[in-house]
Design a protein around this motif. Sequence first.
Motif, mmCIF file in Angstrom:
data_model
loop_
_atom_site.group_PDB
_atom_site.id
_atom_site.type_symbol
_atom_site.label_atom_id
_atom_site.label_comp_id
_atom_site.label_asym_id
_atom_site.label_seq_id
_atom_site.Cartn_x
_atom_site.Cartn_y
_atom_site.Cartn_z
ATOM 1 N N TYR A 141 0.719 -1.394 0.082
ATOM 2 C CA TYR A 141 0.153 0.144 -0.146
ATOM 3 C C TYR A 141 0.887 1.159 0.076
ATOM 4 O O TYR A 141 0.757 2.243 -0.740
ATOM 5 N N MET A 142 1.820 1.316 0.768
ATOM 6 C CA MET A 142 2.869 2.479 0.865
ATOM 7 C C MET A 142 3.392 2.817 -0.254
ATOM 8 O O MET A 142 3.556 3.890 -0.978
ATOM 9 N N VAL A 143 3.980 1.625 -0.883
ATOM 10 C CA VAL A 143 4.604 1.827 -2.299
ATOM 11 C C VAL A 143 3.781 2.241 -3.285
ATOM 12 O O VAL A 143 4.022 3.084 -4.183
ATOM 13 N N THR A 144 2.591 1.675 -3.411
ATOM 14 C CA THR A 144 1.558 2.000 -4.526
ATOM 15 C C THR A 144 1.057 3.459 -4.181
ATOM 16 O O THR A 144 1.165 4.303 -5.136
ATOM 17 N N ALA A 145 0.852 3.921 -2.895
ATOM 18 C CA ALA A 145 0.620 5.359 -2.670
ATOM 19 C C ALA A 145 1.594 6.288 -3.200
ATOM 20 O O ALA A 145 1.190 7.440 -3.721
ATOM 21 N N PHE A 146 2.810 5.810 -2.822
ATOM 22 C CA PHE A 146 3.997 6.901 -3.098
ATOM 23 C C PHE A 146 4.034 6.847 -4.752
ATOM 24 O O PHE A 146 4.288 7.906 -5.071
ATOM 25 N N GLY A 147 3.788 5.706 -5.572
ATOM 26 C CA GLY A 147 3.873 5.969 -6.770
ATOM 27 C C GLY A 147 2.901 6.798 -7.519
ATOM 28 O O GLY A 147 3.133 7.524 -8.237
ATOM 29 N N PHE A 148 1.656 6.800 -6.869
ATOM 30 C CA PHE A 148 0.582 7.681 -7.351
ATOM 31 C C PHE A 148 0.948 9.012 -7.222
ATOM 32 O O PHE A 148 0.766 10.117 -7.888
ATOM 33 N N PHE A 149 1.433 9.305 -5.970
ATOM 34 C CA PHE A 149 1.683 10.496 -5.426
ATOM 35 C C PHE A 149 2.890 11.219 -6.372
ATOM 36 O O PHE A 149 2.805 12.305 -6.875
ATOM 37 N N LEU A 150 3.829 10.476 -6.963
ATOM 38 C CA LEU A 150 4.776 10.852 -7.715
ATOM 39 C C LEU A 150 4.345 11.136 -9.296
ATOM 40 O O LEU A 150 4.596 12.089 -9.682
ATOM 41 N N LEU A 151 3.294 10.227 -9.725
ATOM 42 C CA LEU A 151 2.794 10.415 -10.779
ATOM 43 C C LEU A 151 1.889 11.616 -10.875
ATOM 44 O O LEU A 151 1.915 12.488 -11.867
ATOM 45 N N GLY A 152 1.150 11.949 -9.734
ATOM 46 C CA GLY A 152 0.253 13.300 -9.770
ATOM 47 C C GLY A 152 1.173 14.233 -9.708
ATOM 48 O O GLY A 152 0.853 15.314 -10.231
ATOM 49 N N GLY A 153 2.314 14.300 -9.168
ATOM 50 C CA GLY A 153 3.239 15.230 -8.988
ATOM 51 C C GLY A 153 3.867 15.856 -10.415
ATOM 52 O O GLY A 153 3.925 16.642 -10.724
ATOM 53 N N LEU A 154 4.213 14.596 -11.090
ATOM 54 C CA LEU A 154 4.594 14.842 -12.497
ATOM 55 C C LEU A 154 3.622 15.539 -13.327
ATOM 56 O O LEU A 154 4.072 16.527 -14.195
ATOM 57 N N LEU A 155 2.425 15.025 -13.333
ATOM 58 C CA LEU A 155 1.272 15.727 -13.960
ATOM 59 C C LEU A 155 1.108 17.173 -13.515
ATOM 60 O O LEU A 155 0.855 17.919 -14.654
ATOM 61 N N ALA A 156 1.166 17.507 -12.525
ATOM 62 C CA ALA A 156 1.042 18.660 -11.978
ATOM 63 C C ALA A 156 2.311 19.655 -12.551
ATOM 64 O O ALA A 156 1.845 20.795 -12.871
ATOM 65 N N MET A 157 3.243 19.157 -12.547
ATOM 66 C CA MET A 157 4.447 19.966 -13.070
ATOM 67 C C MET A 157 4.306 20.056 -14.512
ATOM 68 O O MET A 157 4.606 21.151 -15.022
ATOM 69 N N ALA A 158 3.776 19.164 -15.096
ATOM 70 C CA ALA A 158 3.367 19.112 -16.703
ATOM 71 C C ALA A 158 2.508 20.558 -16.968
ATOM 72 O O ALA A 158 2.716 21.265 -17.927
ATOM 73 N N MET A 159 1.428 20.389 -16.001
ATOM 74 C CA MET A 159 0.375 21.485 -16.137
ATOM 75 C C MET A 159 0.998 22.836 -16.012
ATOM 76 O O MET A 159 0.503 23.783 -16.478
ATOM 77 N N ARG A 160 1.396 22.870 -14.864
ATOM 78 C CA ARG A 160 2.133 24.262 -14.541
ATOM 79 C C ARG A 160 3.280 24.774 -15.576
ATOM 80 O O ARG A 160 3.224 25.861 -15.614
ATOM 81 N N ALA A 161 3.846 23.784 -16.212
ATOM 82 C CA ALA A 161 4.963 24.155 -17.323
ATOM 83 C C ALA A 161 4.009 24.766 -18.564
ATOM 84 O O ALA A 161 4.348 25.706 -19.120
ATOM 85 N N GLU A 162 2.934 24.070 -18.764
ATOM 86 C CA GLU A 162 2.023 24.778 -19.875
ATOM 87 C C GLU A 162 1.539 25.922 -19.597
ATOM 88 O O GLU A 162 1.109 26.928 -20.504
ATOM 89 N N LEU A 163 1.161 26.302 -18.329
ATOM 90 C CA LEU A 163 0.367 27.310 -18.013
ATOM 91 C C LEU A 163 1.667 28.563 -17.567
ATOM 92 O O LEU A 163 0.984 29.696 -16.885
ATOM 93 N N ALA A 164 2.774 28.503 -17.518
ATOM 94 C CA ALA A 164 3.883 29.375 -17.191
ATOM 95 C C ALA A 164 3.582 30.619 -18.126
ATOM 96 O O ALA A 164 3.886 31.625 -17.612
ATOM 97 N N GLN A 165 3.350 30.293 -19.515
ATOM 98 C CA GLN A 165 3.320 31.704 -20.278
ATOM 99 C C GLN A 165 2.159 31.431 -21.110
ATOM 100 O O GLN A 165 1.523 30.279 -21.377
ATOM 101 N N PRO A 166 1.639 32.642 -21.346
ATOM 102 C CA PRO A 166 0.392 32.557 -22.315
ATOM 103 C C PRO A 166 0.717 31.522 -23.789
ATOM 104 O O PRO A 166 1.903 31.691 -24.166
#
Length: 84
Positions: free
Chosen positions: A39-64
Amino acid sequence: MSETSTSIAERPAAPSRPLGRKLLEWASTTDHKVIGRLYMVTAFGFFLLGGLLAMAMRAELAQPGLQFMNQQTYNELFTIHGTI
């Protein structure tokens, strides 16, 4: 009288199991400690995946304007990030 003891270096190594056998044991275990670790390994894996997706979205929204993904891809990443 001398006692003979074997040191750790002299003990024979435990036979290793094939990777497929280990995975099958992990997938079918009822040991609560192993299940907790899974459970801990799976939760940490999903945490990392969600963080990578958030970084990709923030990179897209950094400039118009569109930087590296189209609107459809951004919407898909946003939905997956929210689901995770």
